[in-house]
Design an enzyme around this catalytic site. Structure first.
Site, PDB file in Angstrom:
ATOM      1  N   LYS A 145      -6.760  17.724 -25.406  1.00  0.00           N
ATOM      2  CA  LYS A 145      -6.443  18.426 -24.167  1.00  0.00           C
ATOM      3  C   LYS A 145      -7.619  18.323 -23.192  1.00  0.00           C
ATOM      4  CE  LYS A 145      -5.266  23.023 -22.552  1.00  0.00           C
ATOM      5  NZ  LYS A 145      -5.096  24.419 -22.931  1.00  0.00           N
ATOM      6  N   GLU A 157     -15.866  15.527 -31.862  1.00  0.00           N
ATOM      7  CA  GLU A 157     -15.315  14.834 -33.036  1.00  0.00           C
ATOM      8  C   GLU A 157     -14.310  13.765 -32.603  1.00  0.00           C
ATOM      9  OE1 GLU A 157     -15.572  18.036 -32.477  1.00  0.00           O
ATOM     10  OE2 GLU A 157     -15.880  19.216 -34.300  1.00  0.00           O
ATOM     11  N   GLY A 177      -3.890  24.690 -27.111  1.00  0.00           N
ATOM     12  CA  GLY A 177      -3.986  23.602 -28.099  1.00  0.00           C
ATOM     13  C   GLY A 177      -3.152  23.863 -29.342  1.00  0.00           C
ATOM     14  N   ARG A 178      -3.245  25.078 -29.894  1.00  0.00           N
ATOM     15  CA  ARG A 178      -2.541  25.349 -31.152  1.00  0.00           C
ATOM     16  C   ARG A 178      -1.051  25.593 -30.962  1.00  0.00           C
ATOM     17  NH1 ARG A 178      -6.404  28.841 -29.803  1.00  0.00           N
ATOM     18  NH2 ARG A 178      -5.897  31.007 -29.305  1.00  0.00           N
ATOM     19  N   GLU A 211      -7.128  31.500 -35.208  1.00  0.00           N
ATOM     20  CA  GLU A 211      -7.779  31.189 -33.930  1.00  0.00           C
ATOM     21  C   GLU A 211      -7.193  32.087 -32.835  1.00  0.00           C
ATOM     22  OE1 GLU A 211      -9.550  27.085 -32.940  1.00  0.00           O
ATOM     23  OE2 GLU A 211      -7.767  27.132 -31.682  1.00  0.00           O
ATOM     24  N   HIS A 265      -0.152  27.799 -60.840  1.00  0.00           N
ATOM     25  CA  HIS A 265      -1.030  27.348 -61.933  1.00  0.00           C
ATOM     26  C   HIS A 265      -2.486  27.341 -61.488  1.00  0.00           C
ATOM     27  CE1 HIS A 265       2.406  26.462 -64.448  1.00  0.00           C
ATOM     28  NE2 HIS A 265       2.998  26.133 -63.317  1.00  0.00           N
ATOM     29  N   LYS A 312     -20.213  24.995 -31.626  1.00  0.00           N
ATOM     30  CA  LYS A 312     -20.110  23.689 -30.947  1.00  0.00           C
ATOM     31  C   LYS A 312     -21.380  23.420 -30.152  1.00  0.00           C
ATOM     32  CE  LYS A 312     -15.222  23.208 -29.670  1.00  0.00           C
ATOM     33  NZ  LYS A 312     -14.303  23.229 -28.538  1.00  0.00           N
TER      34      LYS A 312
HETATM   35  O1  F6P Z   1     -11.297  24.333 -32.260  1.00  0.00           O
HETATM   36  C1  F6P Z   1     -11.314  24.639 -30.924  1.00  0.00           C
HETATM   37  C2  F6P Z   1     -10.321  23.847 -30.137  1.00  0.00           C
HETATM   38  O2  F6P Z   1     -10.566  24.092 -28.790  1.00  0.00           O
HETATM   39  C3  F6P Z   1      -8.872  24.169 -30.486  1.00  0.00           C
HETATM   40  O3  F6P Z   1      -8.399  25.302 -29.875  1.00  0.00           O
HETATM   41  C4  F6P Z   1      -8.190  22.930 -30.059  1.00  0.00           C
HETATM   42  O4  F6P Z   1      -6.909  22.849 -30.587  1.00  0.00           O
HETATM   43  C5  F6P Z   1      -9.148  21.891 -30.602  1.00  0.00           C
HETATM   44  O5  F6P Z   1     -10.423  22.447 -30.377  1.00  0.00           O
HETATM   45  C6  F6P Z   1      -9.055  20.525 -29.977  1.00  0.00           C
HETATM   46  O6  F6P Z   1      -9.302  20.551 -28.608  1.00  0.00           O
HETATM   47  P1  F6P Z   1      -8.943  19.309 -27.695  1.00  0.00           P
HETATM   48  O7  F6P Z   1      -7.491  19.059 -27.770  1.00  0.00           O
HETATM   49  O8  F6P Z   1      -9.394  19.700 -26.311  1.00  0.00           O
HETATM   50  O9  F6P Z   1      -9.729  18.111 -28.210  1.00  0.00           O
END
Ligand code: F6P
Length: 550
Positions: free
Chosen positions: A206, A212, A267-268, A353, A384, A512
């Site tokens: 987003k 990452e 995002g979620r 979150e 189990h 972060k």
């Molecule tokens: O973990 C934090 C967060 O901002 C989430 O809310 C989001 O889903 C994820 O990182 C990925 O963010 P982006 O889609 O901006 O890479």
């Protein structure tokens, strides 16, 4: 704004919880033969049985009073109509507009967002069909056989969970892979067997700033360019889903290959948007629409049904009851459907979150416990592994059991065994077995009195452990859409009940920011004195170990 703890219904619930703690569910079942009928709801996509909670009619009526005193219905209206209920980020929360199948406009800042949604859906349809039918070619003219989605958190968990859940519906015209971890092991393993000429990367972010994802995207780009020796290949092998068109373009993605996203989609909660593109490529666009339809069905149920029969509202109230009033600290998600093996990971982000916070809308500390930690595993595997703890530890863990009447992959004899366990576990968790019963059972087996004295206390199960059961007819795009929407609205309602801003995530920022600084220090080999001695010691050990190796 009046604190929740001073509401009349809240106060009544505090007192009532003390009385209910003295009760045992098995007694409540004995006293009331209608308990299942009273405390279950049959909807088209699933049956929700919540009778195995430590509740009475009084409990439920106090909880519904609380929902009314918290204005849940008014807040629901605010969300669906595009008011900026994400107050700390000053944003609307409109993931429901992404899956709305009605022609009713949803207005935001004088614009009907559903026009944007339709434009994006058209883009997804066109693109997914081209890829699936082999019309979208790689740089050497070969059809795409593999799609790699690079994204993390909401840009990974939703689409990957759904892809896994609906594997049986894929015609395998394209293989879909997911890379989320910045640990290079994951991307290396995914790319190793792939042919760069036939791979399409979706960079799902987003913000298009997430470290990452950007690191993995750069690695993927290097991998492609090193094989094709040609920058022009990028346009044919990289697309993006992002609300940050500028960064995506600067990264090298052709503007026409950037799928839109808006700040009113969290995002979620984004799998219903173009973040769900890998699902559409895997299953076909029609199946993606069925997923949206399933969610829309629950949106309508949530909006139109009185609180007393409203499944997401009931789940939220029960979570509050079990955690805030009865003191449970965690909640297990236990699917008895192999395809749902990622559901608990998905719900961890969705719930924790969203509501794992400790200040209210005004930024004041709240002095009641909020959401539980969410964890879980496929039920049978859990049986189990950790069910021992669920049955006999001193900590009560409310659990959601999720299963289906029919298996998507019927193999003779398996489904009945699976479901026998499904039904047995909630019964056992609720009823337990007391010492008298244990002793009688051991005696009937001819055990000696000494043996019975020694073993009986270990075999006692106190029971009285709350569970909800969600029984779907069968896993399908539609039922999965409904299931996810059920939990999304549960989370929203929980946030309202707890006065928590469910749609921001400030708690992920601190780590972060620190990681960015530490990365610079490690790469420049200059460890700052500003760290505590533990962090500094660990970084120094790491750095010195690397230097020794080289
Ligand atoms: O973990 C934090 C967060 O901002 C989430 O809310 C989001 O889903 C994820 O990182 C990925 O963010 P982006 O889609 O901006 O890479």
């Amino acid at each position: 704004m009046q604190p929740r703890t001073s509401l009349p219904s809240w106060k009544k619930l505090v007192t009532h919880a003390q009385d209910m703690k003295e009760q045992h569910m098995s007694e409540l079942f004995t006293q009331n033969s209608q308990r299942f009928e009273q405390f279950s709801i049959k909807l088209a996509p699933f049956l929700l049985d919540y009778s195995k909670n430590l509740i009475s009619n009084d409990t439920m009526s106090m909880l519904f009073d609380l929902a009314k005193e918290c204005d849940v219905e008014q807040w629901r209206e605010k969300m669906f109509s595009g008011q900026r209920i994400n107050s700390t980020e000053d944003r609307a929360v409109l993931h429901t507009a992404l899956r709305s199948r009605s022609s009713k406009p949803v207005m935001l800042d004088g614009k009907n967002v559903k026009e944007d949604v339709q434009r994006s859906l058209n883009h997804m349809k066109d693109f997914s069909e081209k890829v699936r039918q082999g019309h979208w070619k790689g740089y050497s003219g070969k059809r795409i056989t593999d799609v790699v989605n690079i994204g993390v958190g909401g840009s990974n968990l939703g689409p990957q969970m759904v892809t896994e859940a609906l594997k049986q519906y894929s015609d395998n015209s394209v293989n879909v892979h997911y890379v989320s971890n910045v640990d290079g092991t994951q991307i290396a393993n995914v790319l190793r067997p792939l042919n760069p000429e036939k791979v399409l990367f979706i960079i799902s972010s987003k913000t298009f700033t997430t470290t990452e994802t950007m690191t993995n995207a750069k690695t993927a780009m290097k991998w492609l360019v090193s094989s094709s020796f040609d920058q022009s290949a990028i346009a044919k092998h990289f697309i993006a889903v992002s609300s940050n068109k500028k960064n995506a373009t600067e990264f090298g993605i052709a503007p026409e290959n950037i799928f839109e996203l808006w700040d009113w989609v969290g995002g979620r909660f984004s799998l219903w948007s173009a973040i769900g593109l890998p699902i559409a490529i895997d299953l076909g666009f029609e199946r993606f629409i069925e997923l949206l339809e399933g969610a829309d069905e629950i949106d309508q149920h949530f909006c139109e049904t009185p609180l007393e029969q409203n499944a997401p509202v009931i789940l939220a109230l029960l979570s509050l009851w079990n955690c805030t009033f009865l003191g449970a600290q965690s909640q297990a998600i236990l699917p008895y459907d192999q395809p749902l093996h990622m559901l608990s990971a998905y719900l961890q982000q969705a719930e924790m979150e969203s509501n794992g916070k400790s200040v209210n809308w005004q930024g004041e500390s709240i002095d009641y416990s909020t959401v539980p930690s969410i964890w879980g595993e496929l039920g049978i595997n859990g049986q189990h592994a950790f069910y021992q703890y669920l049955h006999q530890s001193n900590n009560i863990v409310p659990a959601d059991f999720i299963g289906s009447v029919e298996s998507v992959t019927p193999v003779q004899g398996h489904h009945q065994t699976l479901m026998a366990n499904f039904f047995a576990q909630t019964q056992a968790l609720m009823q337990g077995v007391d010492e008298q019963q244990v002793r009688a059972g051991l005696k009937a087996k001819g055990r000696t009195p000494e043996y019975i004295d020694k073993v009986a206390p270990h075999k006692v199960h106190k029971g009285n452990r709350p569970t909800n059961t969600i029984l779907m007819k069968r896993i399908s795009p539609r039922s999965i859409g409904s299931l996810i929407a059920l939990y999304e609205h549960k989370i929203f309602t929980q946030g309202i009940l707890l006065q928590i801003c469910s749609f921001d995530q400030w708690g992920v920022e601190l780590g972060k920011g620190l990681a960015n600084n530490i990365e610079v220090e490690l790469s420049e080999n200059k460890i700052s004195d500003n760290h505590d001695s533990s962090t500094k010691g660990l970084m120094t050990f790491f750095q010195e170990s690397i230097l020794k190796q080289s």
